[in-house]
Design an enzyme around this catalytic site. Structure first.
Site, PDB file in Angstrom:
ATOM      1  N   TYR A 140       1.179   3.946  -1.515  1.00  0.00           N
ATOM      2  CA  TYR A 140       2.634   3.810  -1.465  1.00  0.00           C
ATOM      3  C   TYR A 140       3.154   4.252  -0.105  1.00  0.00           C
ATOM      4  CZ  TYR A 140       2.404   3.171  -6.532  1.00  0.00           C
ATOM      5  OH  TYR A 140       2.126   2.685  -7.796  1.00  0.00           O
ATOM      6  N   ASN A 163       8.849  -5.246  -9.676  1.00  0.00           N
ATOM      7  CA  ASN A 163       8.367  -6.504  -9.111  1.00  0.00           C
ATOM      8  C   ASN A 163       8.496  -7.619 -10.160  1.00  0.00           C
ATOM      9  OD1 ASN A 163       6.921  -8.616  -7.997  1.00  0.00           O
ATOM     10  ND2 ASN A 163       4.954  -7.556  -8.017  1.00  0.00           N
ATOM     11  N   CYS A 171       1.396  -6.103  -6.598  1.00  0.00           N
ATOM     12  CA  CYS A 171       1.729  -4.686  -6.591  1.00  0.00           C
ATOM     13  C   CYS A 171       0.616  -3.839  -7.213  1.00  0.00           C
ATOM     14  CB  CYS A 171       3.064  -4.432  -7.296  1.00  0.00           C
ATOM     15  SG  CYS A 171       3.145  -5.065  -8.986  1.00  0.00           S
ATOM     16  N   HIS A 172      -0.309  -4.483  -7.935  1.00  0.00           N
ATOM     17  CA  HIS A 172      -1.439  -3.728  -8.495  1.00  0.00           C
ATOM     18  C   HIS A 172      -2.359  -3.190  -7.408  1.00  0.00           C
ATOM     19  CE1 HIS A 172      -2.960  -7.914  -8.184  1.00  0.00           C
ATOM     20  NE2 HIS A 172      -4.121  -7.344  -7.954  1.00  0.00           N
ATOM     21  N   GLU A 198     -10.987  -7.929  -8.920  1.00  0.00           N
ATOM     22  CA  GLU A 198     -11.050  -8.229  -7.490  1.00  0.00           C
ATOM     23  C   GLU A 198     -12.222  -7.531  -6.812  1.00  0.00           C
ATOM     24  OE1 GLU A 198      -7.255  -7.576  -5.663  1.00  0.00           O
ATOM     25  OE2 GLU A 198      -6.211  -8.955  -7.023  1.00  0.00           O
TER      26      GLU A 198
END
Length: 201
Positions: A140, A163, A171-172, A198
Site C-alpha cells: 500500500y 475498487n 487490487c489483489h 498467478e
C-alpha cells in the site's frame, strides 16, 4: 355443445427455457435500440460467482457474491440508470477473458472499461493498479508513493476496498508492507486464491 370448465381456460405456463429465450430476445432488442443503461450477467469462477456489468462504454462493475448481487444491481441502477437487464451477449468478451485468466492462459485483460464509479484519488490508484504486472505485488505504501501521495497509505487501502472492477483491475496484488494480505472486497480467501493462481503460472 362442449361444456368448458374454468380449468380448460387456464393459460399454459411457459417453461424455463422459453422464458430464457424471451428474456435474451428482450435484452438484445433493448441493447440494439439503445434502451439499456446496464447489461449484466453472472459467471462461475474459482473465487465464486461473479457479477459482470457493462454500459455502452465498457465493463463497469465486477462483484463478488458476498457483496450481495441484488444490492450491487440496485446501486448500479441508482448511479447509472434504472434500465438494467441480464444481457450476456454484451458481456461475452469480458466473460471469455475472465475464464481464460482463471484457466491461467491470460495475464493481461484487454477489454474496454467504464471507470465512472471511481473518481479523484481513487481513480488515480486504479490507474496505477493496472500497471502492477501479473504475478507481482506492491505494498500500500508503494502504491501511495507511485500515485504521488506517499502519505495517503490509508486512502490507498480505501481505494482498493472500493475498487469497482476487482480481478480485472488487480487490487489483489496490493499487500501490507509486512507481506500480510490486508483486506479484500471478495474476502481474504479469494485474494489468497488469486495470488496463488498467478504465482503458479
Amino acid at each position: 355443445m362442449t361444456d368448458l370448465t374454468t380449468t380448460d381456460l387456464t393459460p399454459l405456463e411457459p417453461d424455463e427455457a422459453t422464458l430464457g429465450r424471451l428474456r435474451a430476445r428482450l435484452a438484445g432488442e433493448a441493447d440494439r435500440a439503445g434502451l439499456l443503461d446496464v447489461a449484466y450477467t453472472t459467471i462461475d469462477s474459482p473465487v465464486g460467482v461473479l457479477l459482470l456489468a457493462a454500459t455502452d462504454r465498457g465493463l463497469v462493475r465486477v462483484a463478488f457474491e458476498c457483496e450481495g448481487l441484488d444490492r450491487v444491481l440496485e446501486a448500479l441502477a441508482a448511479r447509472l440508470g434504472a434500465r438494467i437487464l441480464a444481457a450476456p451477449d454484451r458481456l461475452q468478451g469480458a466473460a471469455s477473458q475472465l475464464e481464460a485468466y482463471f484457466a491461467g492462459t491470460l495475464r493481461h485483460f484487454d477489454i474496454p472499461l467504464d471507470l465512472r464509479l471511481a473518481s479523484g484519488f481513487r481513480l488515480s490508484v486504479l490507474g496505477h493498479l493496472a500497471e502492477i504486472g501479473y504475478g507481482r505485488t506492491e505494498s500500500y505504501t508503494q502504491v501511495a508513493a507511485a500515485t504521488g501521495s506517499p502519505r495517503a497509505v490509508r486512502a490507498v487501502g480505501t481505494a482498493c476496498a472500493t475498487n469497482p472492477l476487482p480481478v480485472v483491475v488487480p487490487c489483489h496484488r496490493v499487500l501490507r508492507s509486512d507481506g500480510a494480505l490486508g483486506g479484500y472486497l471478495g474476502g481474504l480467501e479469494a485474494k489468497r486464491n488469486l495470488l496463488a493462481l498467478e504465482a503458479a503460472a
